[in-house]
Design a protein around this motif. Structure first.
Motif, mmCIF file in Angstrom:
data_model
loop_
_atom_site.group_PDB
_atom_site.id
_atom_site.type_symbol
_atom_site.label_atom_id
_atom_site.label_comp_id
_atom_site.label_asym_id
_atom_site.label_seq_id
_atom_site.Cartn_x
_atom_site.Cartn_y
_atom_site.Cartn_z
ATOM 1 N N LYS A 107 39.561 11.782 35.814
ATOM 2 C CA LYS A 107 39.985 11.596 37.209
ATOM 3 C C LYS A 107 38.972 12.199 38.178
ATOM 4 N N ASN A 108 37.739 12.437 37.686
ATOM 5 C CA ASN A 108 36.639 12.944 38.503
ATOM 6 C C ASN A 108 36.819 14.422 38.877
ATOM 7 N N LEU A 109 37.103 15.238 37.869
ATOM 8 C CA LEU A 109 37.255 16.674 38.054
ATOM 9 C C LEU A 109 35.947 17.298 38.523
ATOM 10 N N ASN A 110 36.028 18.106 39.584
ATOM 11 C CA ASN A 110 34.880 18.838 40.112
ATOM 12 C C ASN A 110 34.832 20.239 39.511
ATOM 13 N N LYS A 111 35.936 20.990 39.665
ATOM 14 C CA LYS A 111 35.975 22.349 39.118
ATOM 15 C C LYS A 111 37.411 22.787 38.876
ATOM 16 N N ILE A 112 37.516 23.836 38.070
ATOM 17 C CA ILE A 112 38.791 24.487 37.791
ATOM 18 C C ILE A 112 38.662 25.908 38.306
ATOM 19 N N TYR A 113 39.692 26.389 38.949
ATOM 20 C CA TYR A 113 39.660 27.773 39.415
ATOM 21 C C TYR A 113 41.015 28.429 39.227
ATOM 22 N N LEU A 114 41.025 29.760 39.315
ATOM 23 C CA LEU A 114 42.237 30.538 39.088
ATOM 24 C C LEU A 114 42.020 31.949 39.597
ATOM 25 N N GLU A 115 43.106 32.689 39.617
ATOM 26 C CA GLU A 115 43.046 34.123 39.889
ATOM 27 C C GLU A 115 43.819 34.825 38.784
ATOM 28 N N TYR A 141 45.959 42.218 45.783
ATOM 29 C CA TYR A 141 46.582 40.894 45.897
ATOM 30 C C TYR A 141 47.964 40.827 45.249
ATOM 31 N N TYR A 142 48.095 41.397 44.062
ATOM 32 C CA TYR A 142 49.363 41.337 43.341
ATOM 33 C C TYR A 142 50.195 42.587 43.604
ATOM 34 N N ASN A 143 51.497 42.388 43.787
ATOM 35 C CA ASN A 143 52.439 43.494 43.905
ATOM 36 C C ASN A 143 53.075 43.747 42.548
ATOM 37 N N PHE A 144 52.865 44.939 42.007
ATOM 38 C CA PHE A 144 53.509 45.343 40.767
ATOM 39 C C PHE A 144 54.407 46.523 41.067
ATOM 40 N N TYR A 145 55.664 46.232 41.256
ATOM 41 C CA TYR A 145 56.667 47.266 41.497
ATOM 42 C C TYR A 145 56.257 48.175 42.652
ATOM 43 N N TYR A 147 53.006 49.472 43.181
ATOM 44 C CA TYR A 147 51.566 49.512 43.457
ATOM 45 C C TYR A 147 51.003 48.092 43.544
ATOM 46 N N LYS A 148 49.782 47.999 44.062
ATOM 47 C CA LYS A 148 49.116 46.707 44.195
ATOM 48 C C LYS A 148 47.893 46.666 43.292
ATOM 49 N N VAL A 149 47.588 45.459 42.816
ATOM 50 C CA VAL A 149 46.467 45.257 41.897
ATOM 51 C C VAL A 149 45.563 44.169 42.463
ATOM 52 N N ASP A 150 44.254 44.375 42.321
ATOM 53 C CA ASP A 150 43.297 43.357 42.741
ATOM 54 C C ASP A 150 43.416 42.122 41.849
ATOM 55 N N ALA A 151 43.044 40.978 42.408
ATOM 56 C CA ALA A 151 42.959 39.738 41.637
ATOM 57 C C ALA A 151 41.490 39.351 41.539
ATOM 58 N N TYR A 152 41.064 38.987 40.335
ATOM 59 C CA TYR A 152 39.727 38.443 40.151
ATOM 60 C C TYR A 152 39.834 36.929 40.253
ATOM 61 N N LEU A 153 38.881 36.331 40.924
ATOM 62 C CA LEU A 153 38.805 34.885 41.047
ATOM 63 C C LEU A 153 37.790 34.371 40.034
ATOM 64 N N PHE A 154 38.165 33.326 39.331
ATOM 65 C CA PHE A 154 37.279 32.697 38.362
ATOM 66 C C PHE A 154 37.201 31.201 38.658
ATOM 67 N N GLU A 155 36.064 30.625 38.304
ATOM 68 C CA GLU A 155 35.939 29.166 38.413
ATOM 69 C C GLU A 155 35.005 28.645 37.337
ATOM 70 N N LYS A 156 35.176 27.363 37.088
ATOM 71 C CA LYS A 156 34.341 26.679 36.105
ATOM 72 C C LYS A 156 34.032 25.301 36.665
#
Length: 160
Positions: A107-115, A141-145, A147-156
């Motif tokens: 379907k003409n995929l350009n990239k995949i990304y996530l956090e 970025y994330y709320n854990f009870y 405290y807060k935790v950073d999110a890493y962004l990844f892409e391919k």
């Protein structure tokens, strides 16, 4: 026999039930906001795309996310990859990941990304092993009870 099949709207409860079978995973994902209602909402979005991994006709894992279309290409945002505890470390998450890439390339995929939460070392190692590159960080970025935790962004990029 292993099959990977496209998920549809009606599969949300089966996927959530699979995740619910492991109490620690359920608590973790609920802390991230993945309640049963959020699962249902995700599966009913027009941009939803997911694949389920079935072993002997029983769901053992899944991947799902959103297809983002623009012009003549698409991007795919992975929201969740999950494999049942007893089926982990057997390459099934990699199979799901590759199947999504293969299907969406048509379907003409350009990239995949996530956090991913920076404290989720297993997921980070999985993405690095499968050719994803870290592209950024979202601070607290994330709320854990309590405290807060950073999110890493990844892409391919699709052709890499």
């Amino acid at each position: 026999m292993i099959k990977i099949l496209k998920l549809n709207k009606n599969d949300f409860s089966t996927c959530y039930d699979l995740l619910s079978n492991n109490y620690d995973d359920l608590i973790y994902f609920k802390a991230l906001g993945w309640t049963d209602q959020q699962f249902k909402k995700q599966f009913f979005k027009n941009i939803f795309y997911g694949q389920g991994l079935y072993i002997n006709e029983k769901l053992a894992g899944f991947i799902f996310g959103d297809i983002i279309k623009y012009k003549n290409v698409i991007d795919y945002e992975i929201l969740l990859i999950y494999i049942s505890k007893e089926k982990r470390k057997l390459g099934y998450a990699t199979k799901l990941n590759k199947k999504v890439q293969l299907n969406l390339k048509k379907k003409n995929l350009n990239k995949i990304y996530l956090e991913v939460a920076m404290n989720n070392k297993k997921a980070i190692n999985f993405y690095l092993k499968n050719g994803y590159k870290k592209s950024g960080t979202r601070k607290k970025y994330y709320n854990f009870y309590t405290y807060k935790v950073d999110a890493y962004l990844f892409e391919k990029i699709a052709d890499e």
